[in-house]
Design a protein around this motif. Structure first.
Motif, PDB file in Angstrom:
ATOM      1  N   MET A   1     -16.293 -47.408  32.218  1.00 13.73           N
ATOM      2  CA  MET A   1     -17.049 -48.398  32.951  1.00 13.73           C
ATOM      3  C   MET A   1     -16.064 -49.421  33.515  1.00 13.73           C
ATOM      4  SD  MET A   1     -20.162 -47.251  32.346  1.00 13.73           S
ATOM      5  CE  MET A   1     -21.094 -48.499  33.131  1.00 13.73           C
ATOM      6  N   ALA A   2     -16.469 -50.005  34.624  1.00 15.91           N
ATOM      7  CA  ALA A   2     -15.640 -51.035  35.257  1.00 15.91           C
ATOM      8  C   ALA A   2     -16.542 -52.093  35.863  1.00 15.91           C
ATOM      9  CB  ALA A   2     -14.758 -50.424  36.344  1.00 15.91           C
ATOM     10  N   SER A  44     -15.851 -42.724  36.912  1.00  9.17           N
ATOM     11  CA  SER A  44     -15.761 -41.581  37.827  1.00  9.17           C
ATOM     12  C   SER A  44     -16.042 -42.026  39.260  1.00  9.17           C
ATOM     13  CB  SER A  44     -16.714 -40.464  37.400  1.00  9.17           C
ATOM     14  OG  SER A  44     -18.051 -40.932  37.344  1.00  9.17           O
ATOM     15  N   PHE A  45     -16.998 -42.931  39.432  1.00  9.74           N
ATOM     16  CA  PHE A  45     -17.300 -43.475  40.759  1.00  9.74           C
ATOM     17  C   PHE A  45     -16.156 -44.360  41.252  1.00  9.74           C
ATOM     18  CE2 PHE A  45     -18.925 -47.022  43.304  1.00  9.74           C
ATOM     19  CZ  PHE A  45     -19.422 -46.323  44.394  1.00  9.74           C
ATOM     20  N   VAL A  46     -15.672 -45.233  40.379  1.00  8.23           N
ATOM     21  CA  VAL A  46     -14.585 -46.155  40.748  1.00  8.23           C
ATOM     22  C   VAL A  46     -13.350 -45.355  41.167  1.00  8.23           C
ATOM     23  CG1 VAL A  46     -13.010 -47.941  39.879  1.00  8.23           C
ATOM     24  CG2 VAL A  46     -15.440 -48.007  39.260  1.00  8.23           C
ATOM     25  N   ARG A  62      -1.978 -46.817  37.045  1.00  8.49           N
ATOM     26  CA  ARG A  62      -1.652 -47.547  35.801  1.00  8.49           C
ATOM     27  C   ARG A  62      -2.850 -48.361  35.349  1.00  8.49           C
ATOM     28  NH1 ARG A  62       2.879 -51.418  36.769  1.00  8.49           N
ATOM     29  NH2 ARG A  62       1.402 -51.801  38.397  1.00  8.49           N
ATOM     30  N   VAL A  63      -3.542 -48.997  36.297  1.00 11.64           N
ATOM     31  CA  VAL A  63      -4.727 -49.795  35.962  1.00 11.64           C
ATOM     32  C   VAL A  63      -5.834 -48.878  35.446  1.00 11.64           C
ATOM     33  CG1 VAL A  63      -6.524 -51.328  36.867  1.00 11.64           C
ATOM     34  CG2 VAL A  63      -4.142 -51.648  37.572  1.00 11.64           C
ATOM     35  N   VAL A  64      -6.031 -47.743  36.111  1.00 11.43           N
ATOM     36  CA  VAL A  64      -7.049 -46.788  35.661  1.00 11.43           C
ATOM     37  C   VAL A  64      -6.755 -46.363  34.226  1.00 11.43           C
ATOM     38  CG1 VAL A  64      -8.005 -44.463  35.996  1.00 11.43           C
ATOM     39  CG2 VAL A  64      -7.616 -45.955  37.981  1.00 11.43           C
ATOM     40  N   GLU A  75     -16.020 -41.287  27.494  1.00 13.53           N
ATOM     41  CA  GLU A  75     -16.264 -40.019  28.147  1.00 13.53           C
ATOM     42  C   GLU A  75     -16.452 -40.266  29.629  1.00 13.53           C
ATOM     43  OE1 GLU A  75     -19.401 -37.719  26.440  1.00 13.53           O
ATOM     44  OE2 GLU A  75     -18.822 -38.251  24.405  1.00 13.53           O
ATOM     45  N   TRP A  76     -16.129 -39.289  30.446  1.00 12.55           N
ATOM     46  CA  TRP A  76     -16.318 -39.395  31.889  1.00 12.55           C
ATOM     47  C   TRP A  76     -17.768 -39.079  32.222  1.00 12.55           C
ATOM     48  CZ3 TRP A  76     -13.076 -41.376  35.369  1.00 12.55           C
ATOM     49  CH2 TRP A  76     -11.738 -41.503  35.012  1.00 12.55           C
ATOM     50  N   ALA A  77     -18.562 -40.091  32.395  1.00  9.85           N
ATOM     51  CA  ALA A  77     -19.956 -39.897  32.805  1.00  9.85           C
ATOM     52  C   ALA A  77     -19.989 -39.736  34.323  1.00  9.85           C
ATOM     53  CB  ALA A  77     -20.792 -41.101  32.392  1.00  9.85           C
ATOM     54  N   THR A  78     -20.822 -38.829  34.779  1.00 11.81           N
ATOM     55  CA  THR A  78     -20.967 -38.635  36.225  1.00 11.81           C
ATOM     56  C   THR A  78     -22.283 -39.195  36.731  1.00 11.81           C
ATOM     57  OG1 THR A  78     -21.866 -36.424  35.839  1.00 11.81           O
ATOM     58  CG2 THR A  78     -19.488 -36.592  36.266  1.00 11.81           C
ATOM     59  N   SER A  79     -23.113 -39.659  35.810  1.00 17.15           N
ATOM     60  CA  SER A  79     -24.403 -40.229  36.169  1.00 17.15           C
ATOM     61  C   SER A  79     -24.725 -41.373  35.212  1.00 17.15           C
ATOM     62  CB  SER A  79     -25.463 -39.121  36.095  1.00 17.15           C
ATOM     63  OG  SER A  79     -26.650 -39.545  35.540  1.00 17.15           O
TER      64      SER A  79
END
Length: 186
Positions: A1-2, A44-46, A62-64, A75-79
């Protein structure tokens, strides 16, 4: 999340740029979870956002990586539907049936509450399970005047992704709020 700050850092821009992208319709809240009235976008969106820009933008990897490390074991959520219930101070106040957000803020600031699972854009965010399984028993054991009982209706609303109480929507501020108020009053 971001949150806005993390989103901006990923692209090396100021936080106000995120607001401008929102205002121009370049992005929206479809890939964001609203917590305490603030948007938190899926990583994932960011990560892929810059590729969809009219003039593609590069991510600062590096920030990611730093954001991902701070959210381990994420976890990498796609929704947005895949994201477990997240609560900020406003929602936590409702979960415990407290009288005001100021009480929850004061308890948190004094260090008398379970540490947040995440800190995004300067705001504490907890997983619902952390609050129910860890915070509630801890606070009940320490409490002298507040019961710290979890409101079962609020908990169920979060688990069923139908919570609509304080913090569940973005409340316009500044010029947007003034415009909305002006048009509502005719």
């Amino acid at each position: 999340m971001a949150g806005r700050q993390e989103f901006a850092a990923v692209y090396g821009v100021k936080g106000t740029q995120i607001t401008q992208w929102l205002g121009r319709g370049v992005m929206n809240y479809d890939h964001a979870v609203i917590v305490s009235g603030s948007p938190y976008w899926l990583m994932s969106f960011v990560r892929d956002f810059g590729k969809r820009m009219p003039r593609p933008k590069q991510t600062d990897d590096r920030v990611v990586q730093q954001i991902l490390a701070e959210q381990e074991p994420g976890e990498w959520a796609t929704s947005v539907a895949e994201v477990p219930p997240l609560l900020g101070l406003q929602e936590t106040t409702q979960l415990f049936g407290l009288s005001s957000q100021q009480n929850m803020s004061a308890v948190f600031r004094k260090g008398g509450f379970v540490p947040p699972d995440y800190s995004l854009s300067g705001s504490p965010i907890w997983l619902l399970d952390t609050l129910v399984d860890v915070a509630a028993p801890m606070m009940q054991a320490r409490a002298r005047t507040v019961s710290w009982a979890v409101d079962p209706q609020v908990e169920a609303a979060f688990r069923q992704k139908r919570y609509t109480g304080p913090g569940s929507v973005i409340v316009p501020r500044g010029l947007a709020a003034k415009r909305a108020l002006s048009s509502a009053n005719g």
